[in-house]
Design a protein around this motif. Structure first.
Motif, PDB file in Angstrom:
ATOM      1  N   CYS A 194    -122.130 -18.858  40.594  1.00  0.00           N
ATOM      2  CA  CYS A 194    -122.087 -20.307  40.719  1.00  0.00           C
ATOM      3  C   CYS A 194    -123.018 -20.762  41.837  1.00  0.00           C
ATOM      4  O   CYS A 194    -123.370 -19.992  42.739  1.00  0.00           O
ATOM      5  CB  CYS A 194    -120.669 -20.799  40.988  1.00  0.00           C
ATOM      6  N   LEU A 195    -123.430 -22.015  41.756  1.00  0.00           N
ATOM      7  CA  LEU A 195    -124.166 -22.676  42.829  1.00  0.00           C
ATOM      8  C   LEU A 195    -123.159 -23.490  43.620  1.00  0.00           C
ATOM      9  O   LEU A 195    -122.416 -24.292  43.049  1.00  0.00           O
ATOM     10  CB  LEU A 195    -125.253 -23.583  42.251  1.00  0.00           C
ATOM     11  N   VAL A 196    -123.126 -23.283  44.925  1.00  0.00           N
ATOM     12  CA  VAL A 196    -122.152 -23.970  45.780  1.00  0.00           C
ATOM     13  C   VAL A 196    -122.890 -24.959  46.674  1.00  0.00           C
ATOM     14  O   VAL A 196    -123.818 -24.586  47.407  1.00  0.00           O
ATOM     15  CB  VAL A 196    -121.361 -22.963  46.647  1.00  0.00           C
ATOM     16  N   LEU A 197    -122.466 -26.217  46.609  1.00  0.00           N
ATOM     17  CA  LEU A 197    -123.041 -27.283  47.425  1.00  0.00           C
ATOM     18  C   LEU A 197    -121.980 -27.823  48.375  1.00  0.00           C
ATOM     19  O   LEU A 197    -120.786 -27.813  48.049  1.00  0.00           O
ATOM     20  CB  LEU A 197    -123.555 -28.417  46.544  1.00  0.00           C
ATOM     21  N   PRO A 198    -122.379 -28.322  49.535  1.00  0.00           N
ATOM     22  CA  PRO A 198    -121.377 -28.850  50.480  1.00  0.00           C
ATOM     23  C   PRO A 198    -120.834 -30.216  50.084  1.00  0.00           C
ATOM     24  O   PRO A 198    -119.812 -30.657  50.610  1.00  0.00           O
ATOM     25  CB  PRO A 198    -122.162 -28.933  51.791  1.00  0.00           C
ATOM     26  N   GLU A 199    -121.519 -30.900  49.151  1.00  0.00           N
ATOM     27  CA  GLU A 199    -121.111 -32.231  48.728  1.00  0.00           C
ATOM     28  C   GLU A 199    -121.485 -32.417  47.262  1.00  0.00           C
ATOM     29  O   GLU A 199    -122.206 -31.587  46.693  1.00  0.00           O
ATOM     30  CB  GLU A 199    -121.796 -33.288  49.595  1.00  0.00           C
ATOM     31  N   PRO A 200    -121.014 -33.472  46.613  1.00  0.00           N
ATOM     32  CA  PRO A 200    -121.400 -33.699  45.214  1.00  0.00           C
ATOM     33  C   PRO A 200    -122.914 -33.750  45.056  1.00  0.00           C
ATOM     34  O   PRO A 200    -123.622 -34.243  45.946  1.00  0.00           O
ATOM     35  CB  PRO A 200    -120.753 -35.050  44.887  1.00  0.00           C
ATOM     36  N   MET A 201    -123.414 -33.257  43.926  1.00  0.00           N
ATOM     37  CA  MET A 201    -124.850 -33.189  43.726  1.00  0.00           C
ATOM     38  C   MET A 201    -125.519 -34.560  43.850  1.00  0.00           C
ATOM     39  O   MET A 201    -126.626 -34.684  44.364  1.00  0.00           O
ATOM     40  CB  MET A 201    -125.165 -32.562  42.370  1.00  0.00           C
ATOM     41  N   ALA A 202    -124.825 -35.597  43.400  1.00  0.00           N
ATOM     42  CA  ALA A 202    -125.398 -36.940  43.453  1.00  0.00           C
ATOM     43  C   ALA A 202    -125.644 -37.415  44.883  1.00  0.00           C
ATOM     44  O   ALA A 202    -126.470 -38.302  45.120  1.00  0.00           O
ATOM     45  CB  ALA A 202    -124.473 -37.919  42.735  1.00  0.00           C
ATOM     46  N   LEU A 203    -124.915 -36.813  45.844  1.00  0.00           N
ATOM     47  CA  LEU A 203    -125.073 -37.209  47.249  1.00  0.00           C
ATOM     48  C   LEU A 203    -126.009 -36.272  48.018  1.00  0.00           C
ATOM     49  O   LEU A 203    -126.297 -36.517  49.188  1.00  0.00           O
ATOM     50  CB  LEU A 203    -123.704 -37.231  47.945  1.00  0.00           C
ATOM     51  N   ALA A 204    -126.486 -35.218  47.368  1.00  0.00           N
ATOM     52  CA  ALA A 204    -127.352 -34.249  48.039  1.00  0.00           C
ATOM     53  C   ALA A 204    -128.716 -34.863  48.323  1.00  0.00           C
ATOM     54  O   ALA A 204    -129.168 -35.782  47.629  1.00  0.00           O
ATOM     55  CB  ALA A 204    -127.512 -33.003  47.180  1.00  0.00           C
ATOM     56  N   ALA A 205    -129.385 -34.341  49.353  1.00  0.00           N
ATOM     57  CA  ALA A 205    -130.738 -34.784  49.672  1.00  0.00           C
ATOM     58  C   ALA A 205    -131.650 -34.492  48.479  1.00  0.00           C
ATOM     59  O   ALA A 205    -131.428 -33.516  47.755  1.00  0.00           O
ATOM     60  CB  ALA A 205    -131.242 -34.078  50.919  1.00  0.00           C
ATOM     61  N   PRO A 206    -132.668 -35.298  48.252  1.00  0.00           N
ATOM     62  CA  PRO A 206    -133.531 -35.120  47.075  1.00  0.00           C
ATOM     63  C   PRO A 206    -134.094 -33.709  46.888  1.00  0.00           C
ATOM     64  O   PRO A 206    -134.079 -33.199  45.761  1.00  0.00           O
ATOM     65  CB  PRO A 206    -134.646 -36.153  47.298  1.00  0.00           C
ATOM     66  N   PRO A 207    -134.562 -33.016  47.951  1.00  0.00           N
ATOM     67  CA  PRO A 207    -135.082 -31.655  47.723  1.00  0.00           C
ATOM     68  C   PRO A 207    -134.010 -30.698  47.203  1.00  0.00           C
ATOM     69  O   PRO A 207    -134.268 -29.899  46.304  1.00  0.00           O
ATOM     70  CB  PRO A 207    -135.585 -31.227  49.103  1.00  0.00           C
ATOM     71  N   LEU A 208    -132.802 -30.788  47.764  1.00  0.00           N
ATOM     72  CA  LEU A 208    -131.720 -29.916  47.311  1.00  0.00           C
ATOM     73  C   LEU A 208    -131.282 -30.300  45.899  1.00  0.00           C
ATOM     74  O   LEU A 208    -131.002 -29.427  45.070  1.00  0.00           O
ATOM     75  CB  LEU A 208    -130.539 -29.995  48.279  1.00  0.00           C
ATOM     76  N   GLN A 209    -131.239 -31.578  45.618  1.00  0.00           N
ATOM     77  CA  GLN A 209    -130.866 -32.028  44.284  1.00  0.00           C
ATOM     78  C   GLN A 209    -131.877 -31.531  43.248  1.00  0.00           C
ATOM     79  O   GLN A 209    -131.485 -31.080  42.155  1.00  0.00           O
ATOM     80  CB  GLN A 209    -130.782 -33.551  44.254  1.00  0.00           C
ATOM     81  N   ALA A 210    -133.164 -31.570  43.591  1.00  0.00           N
ATOM     82  CA  ALA A 210    -134.196 -31.086  42.669  1.00  0.00           C
ATOM     83  C   ALA A 210    -134.026 -29.595  42.400  1.00  0.00           C
ATOM     84  O   ALA A 210    -134.145 -29.133  41.259  1.00  0.00           O
ATOM     85  CB  ALA A 210    -135.580 -31.368  43.253  1.00  0.00           C
ATOM     86  N   PHE A 211    -133.720 -28.832  43.455  1.00  0.00           N
ATOM     87  CA  PHE A 211    -133.526 -27.390  43.281  1.00  0.00           C
ATOM     88  C   PHE A 211    -132.291 -27.113  42.434  1.00  0.00           C
ATOM     89  O   PHE A 211    -132.319 -26.256  41.540  1.00  0.00           O
ATOM     90  CB  PHE A 211    -133.384 -26.712  44.646  1.00  0.00           C
ATOM     91  N   ALA A 212    -131.205 -27.829  42.696  1.00  0.00           N
ATOM     92  CA  ALA A 212    -129.961 -27.602  41.957  1.00  0.00           C
ATOM     93  C   ALA A 212    -130.146 -27.887  40.470  1.00  0.00           C
ATOM     94  O   ALA A 212    -129.710 -27.102  39.616  1.00  0.00           O
ATOM     95  CB  ALA A 212    -128.850 -28.472  42.542  1.00  0.00           C
ATOM     96  N   LEU A 213    -130.796 -28.988  40.145  1.00  0.00           N
ATOM     97  CA  LEU A 213    -131.011 -29.335  38.741  1.00  0.00           C
ATOM     98  C   LEU A 213    -131.917 -28.310  38.061  1.00  0.00           C
ATOM     99  O   LEU A 213    -131.679 -27.914  36.915  1.00  0.00           O
ATOM    100  CB  LEU A 213    -131.620 -30.734  38.642  1.00  0.00           C
ATOM    101  N   TRP A 214    -132.947 -27.869  38.771  1.00  0.00           N
ATOM    102  CA  TRP A 214    -133.838 -26.842  38.205  1.00  0.00           C
ATOM    103  C   TRP A 214    -133.083 -25.539  37.978  1.00  0.00           C
ATOM    104  O   TRP A 214    -133.238 -24.896  36.931  1.00  0.00           O
ATOM    105  CB  TRP A 214    -135.008 -26.601  39.154  1.00  0.00           C
ATOM    106  N   LEU A 215    -132.247 -25.145  38.936  1.00  0.00           N
ATOM    107  CA  LEU A 215    -131.509 -23.885  38.826  1.00  0.00           C
ATOM    108  C   LEU A 215    -130.541 -23.921  37.641  1.00  0.00           C
ATOM    109  O   LEU A 215    -130.431 -22.941  36.884  1.00  0.00           O
ATOM    110  CB  LEU A 215    -130.746 -23.609  40.125  1.00  0.00           C
ATOM    111  N   LEU A 216    -129.842 -25.018  37.468  1.00  0.00           N
ATOM    112  CA  LEU A 216    -128.922 -25.149  36.340  1.00  0.00           C
ATOM    113  C   LEU A 216    -129.684 -25.085  35.011  1.00  0.00           C
ATOM    114  O   LEU A 216    -129.208 -24.480  34.032  1.00  0.00           O
ATOM    115  CB  LEU A 216    -128.149 -26.469  36.440  1.00  0.00           C
ATOM    116  N   GLU A 217    -130.866 -25.654  34.988  1.00  0.00           N
ATOM    117  CA  GLU A 217    -131.702 -25.588  33.781  1.00  0.00           C
ATOM    118  C   GLU A 217    -132.141 -24.164  33.494  1.00  0.00           C
ATOM    119  O   GLU A 217    -132.096 -23.704  32.347  1.00  0.00           O
ATOM    120  CB  GLU A 217    -132.917 -26.497  33.982  1.00  0.00           C
ATOM    121  N   GLU A 218    -132.550 -23.439  34.539  1.00  0.00           N
ATOM    122  CA  GLU A 218    -132.958 -22.038  34.372  1.00  0.00           C
ATOM    123  C   GLU A 218    -131.806 -21.190  33.880  1.00  0.00           C
ATOM    124  O   GLU A 218    -131.972 -20.327  33.022  1.00  0.00           O
ATOM    125  CB  GLU A 218    -133.486 -21.492  35.701  1.00  0.00           C
ATOM    126  N   ALA A 219    -130.631 -21.423  34.449  1.00  0.00           N
ATOM    127  CA  ALA A 219    -129.460 -20.647  34.036  1.00  0.00           C
ATOM    128  C   ALA A 219    -129.113 -20.916  32.573  1.00  0.00           C
ATOM    129  O   ALA A 219    -128.768 -20.001  31.818  1.00  0.00           O
ATOM    130  CB  ALA A 219    -128.270 -20.987  34.932  1.00  0.00           C
TER     131      ALA A 219
END
Length: 296
Positions: free
Chosen positions: A266-291
């Motif tokens: 799993c990918l673990v974030l300290p807060e909801p993805m919608a509240l994450a900083a743009p660089p982290l949000q971009a990485f999270a969305l890309w990672l979920l797509e790759e998975a």
């Protein structure tokens, strides 16, 4: 409130003198005079109200309190230097994120795919740190973690990535040297953190193994894979780590997958993805797509 801190110059002079056990050698390292080192340390001792060195004529020796303080100061200066170099290495017109990951997952699955993220987001630098155990993200200096699903992540925000299905693999050369050998007749390789894996696999697959606990043990799946490639035995490893070796024929998997012994990444974030900083949000969305793309 103003902080009560000694000067950096005094701390650097003290740390160097403590490490060398000599004011003269500290002066040589810092390109100062021995008198300047002595004065800086004197000011530090006056500031602290504690004698850091015991003096006998021209000779100095760390006092017990000085020895303890020297270790603390050295750690602080090293961390300050490391953090400063980290910031100096950041791109001027970009951003960076710190991702903690299991070491074999990082080296075998994540890093080979990061070029695609870089092509999509050229101004975001991804730093990878190794973490074997779950930890608290807040205050860790890490923006997100890629790990197994675990109760320790409670209160944080987890996103399912992949399932770890184990499969027995070995070098084709091992089968060539043992023609007709069954799995029970081949040497087994073990991961130290999962000593019962072969027994669980044998029960689920209906394969009889005389002694499923016998064989060398390794800490990481990456070590198991290298041992299997070297022809040392059969390794029970996640299929997602060895896709390239199976395609290339460097490893073979003539036995069924172990569907009953699996874990979920799993990918673990300290807060909801919608509240994450743009660089982290971009990485999270890309990672979920790759998975999602990597799922069979």
């Amino acid at each position: 409130m103003r902080r009560k801190l000694p000067s950096n110059a005094a701390l650097m002079a003290f740390e160097a003198a403590a490490r060398h056990g000599s004011f003269a050698r500290a002066a040589e390292e810092l390109s100062l005079t021995e008198g300047a080192i002595s004065r800086q340390i004197g000011r530090l001792e006056e500031f602290l109200g504690v004698a850091l060195f015991q003096r006998a004529g021209n000779r100095v020796r760390l006092a017990p309190s000085g020895a303890r303080y020297a270790l603390q100061v050295r750690d602080i200066l090293e961390r300050l230097e490391r953090d400063s170099l980290y910031l100096m290495g950041q791109p001027i017109d970009g951003a960076s994120i710190e991702i903690a990951a299991l070491p074999t997952f990082a080296s075998r699955w994540l890093i080979p795919r990061l070029k695609r993220f870089k092509e999509r987001h050229p101004h975001i630098t991804v730093h990878i740190a190794e973490r074997m155990e779950p930890f608290v993200l807040a205050g860790s200096g890490v923006d997100a973690a890629i790990h197994f699903e675990h109760p320790a992540w409670a209160g944080m925000h987890s996103h399912h990535l992949l399932e770890e299905l184990l499969v027995p693999v070995c070098s084709p050369a091992l089968l060539d040297t043992s023609p007709g050998a069954t799995l029970a007749g081949l040497p087994l390789l073990h991961r130290r953190q999962n000593p019962d894996a072969w027994q669980s696999y044998a029960l689920a697959a209906g394969i009889a193994l005389a002694n499923p606990a016998v064989g060398p043990r390794y800490d990481l799946h990456g070590m198991l894979i290298e041992a299997a490639l070297a022809g040392m035995g059969v390794a029970l490893v996640p299929r997602l780590y060895i896709e390239a070796e199976l395609r290339q024929g460097r490893l073979v998997a003539p036995w069924p997958d172990g569907h009953t012994i699996s874990k979920k990444f799993c990918l673990v974030l300290p807060e909801p993805m919608a509240l994450a900083a743009p660089p982290l949000q971009a990485f999270a969305l890309w990672l979920l797509e790759e998975a999602q793309t990597a799922m069979p």
